[in-house]
Design an enzyme around this catalytic site. Structure first.
Site, PDB file in Angstrom:
ATOM      1  CG  ASP A  34      -1.822   1.077   1.158  1.00 41.29           C
ATOM      2  OD1 ASP A  34      -2.129   1.860   0.129  1.00 41.29           O
ATOM      3  OD2 ASP A  34      -2.541   1.229   2.345  1.00 41.29           O
ATOM      4  CG  HIS A  60      21.536 -15.850 -10.322  1.00 39.50           C
ATOM      5  ND1 HIS A  60      22.048 -15.639 -11.616  1.00 39.50           N
ATOM      6  CD2 HIS A  60      21.810 -14.498  -9.530  1.00 39.50           C
ATOM      7  CE1 HIS A  60      22.614 -14.253 -11.576  1.00 39.50           C
ATOM      8  NE2 HIS A  60      22.531 -13.728 -10.511  1.00 39.50           N
ATOM      9  CB  THR A  71      14.160  -6.727 -13.927  1.00 40.25           C
ATOM     10  OG1 THR A  71      13.737  -7.947 -13.057  1.00 40.25           O
ATOM     11  CG2 THR A  71      15.574  -6.435 -13.435  1.00 40.25           C
ATOM     12  N   GLY A  77      16.236  -1.000  -8.965  1.00 39.38           N
ATOM     13  CA  GLY A  77      16.733  -1.976  -9.409  1.00 39.38           C
ATOM     14  C   GLY A  77      15.789  -3.186  -9.755  1.00 39.38           C
ATOM     15  CE  LYS A  94      18.358 -13.968 -11.312  1.00 38.15           C
ATOM     16  NZ  LYS A  94      17.625 -12.626 -11.219  1.00 38.15           N
ATOM     17  CB  SER A 146      20.176  -4.955 -14.860  1.00 39.93           C
ATOM     18  OG  SER A 146      21.656  -4.947 -15.017  1.00 39.93           O
ATOM     19  CG  ASN A 147      24.532  -6.495 -10.382  1.00 40.26           C
ATOM     20  OD1 ASN A 147      24.855  -5.912  -9.399  1.00 40.26           O
ATOM     21  ND2 ASN A 147      24.655  -7.992 -10.369  1.00 40.26           N
ATOM     22  CB  THR A 160      23.771  -9.169 -14.210  1.00 40.97           C
ATOM     23  OG1 THR A 160      23.147  -8.551 -13.010  1.00 40.97           O
ATOM     24  CG2 THR A 160      25.314  -9.093 -14.295  1.00 40.97           C
TER      25      THR A 160
END
Length: 232
Positions: A33, A131, A73, A71, A135, A97-98, A142
């Site tokens: 919220d 990763h 995406t 950051g 993820k 992106s990183n 990246t």
């Protein structure tokens, strides 16, 4: 600084922890919220929310003259609209992106290597990213940024995760254990191989980089990148 955190998952909690150690105050933690936010008390917003929420979070900040570090995406189809709103309100914005300082140095190293090898047709490039199993998206943002850096500076026309054409970059994605993030770029010929690699040891580097960007953007107006922050 007074910092608002949009998104209070693992990254938001890490931002809070490191931000406090750097002398900052977390004045808002917004997960869902965002209707009752006191923007007048915010020096900078750091957005690691969700693709569905990011655009509204970011542009609401711009309309209240609050600079944004993002950051998140998955919302980038609206990036040009967000930049336009930022400029119209004379606010400030950094998207990456990183945010890892090391990764952003790695981005520039990647581009330089691509330029040097661009005319050596015997070397074929490939990219691998690994990763943690939580993820879900693949390839990583990246990895895509790294591939785009190669495409901009060499003869490749695109990238794919499956079978590639002659002038496309193959990207391999692996999901293993609790790996924070490892990215490897390899140029291989019949006689040798050249490899550059970045390995994240933990998530703290991502949060630290976002906070460094938040500190840097104070008093500025416009659209910037981590390349500006690090003077690369």
């Amino acid at each position: 600084m007074n910092i608002a955190l949009f998104g209070y998952g693992k990254m938001g909690q890490m931002l809070e922890k490191i931000g406090i150690t750097r002398g900052h105050q977390i004045v808002a933690k917004i997960d869902v919220d965002n209707a009752n936010i006191d923007y007048s008390n915010i020096d900078v917003a750091i957005d690691f929310s969700t693709p569905d929420a990011a655009f509204e979070n970011i542009t609401n900040c711009f309309e209240h003259n609050v600079p944004v570090i993002s950051g998140t995406t998955g919302w980038l189809s609206k990036m040009n609209e967000a930049k336009s709103i930022c400029n119209r309100n004379k606010s400030a914005f950094i998207y990456a992106s990183n945010f890892s300082l090391g990764v952003n140095i790695f981005f520039e190293l990647n581009k330089s290597l691509a330029k040097m090898i661009a005319n050596l047709e015997q070397y074929k490039v490939s990219l691998e990213e690994t990763h943690h199993t939580q993820k879900l998206d693949a390839p990583s943002g990246t990895a895509i940024t790294l591939a785009e850096g190669i495409i901009e500076n060499a003869v490749y026309s695109g990238w794919k995760m499956d079978e590639v054409e002659e002038n496309e970059i193959p990207i391999t994605s692996k999901r293993i254990g609790k790996v924070p993030g490892t990215h490897t770029i390899t140029y291989e010929s019949l006689v040798d191989a050249i490899e550059i690699k970045h390995t994240a040891h933990n998530r703290e580097g991502f949060a630290l980089g976002a906070l460094v960007a938040a500190e840097w953007i104070q008093g500025k107006t416009g659209i910037f990148s981590m390349k500006d922050v690090l003077n690369l």
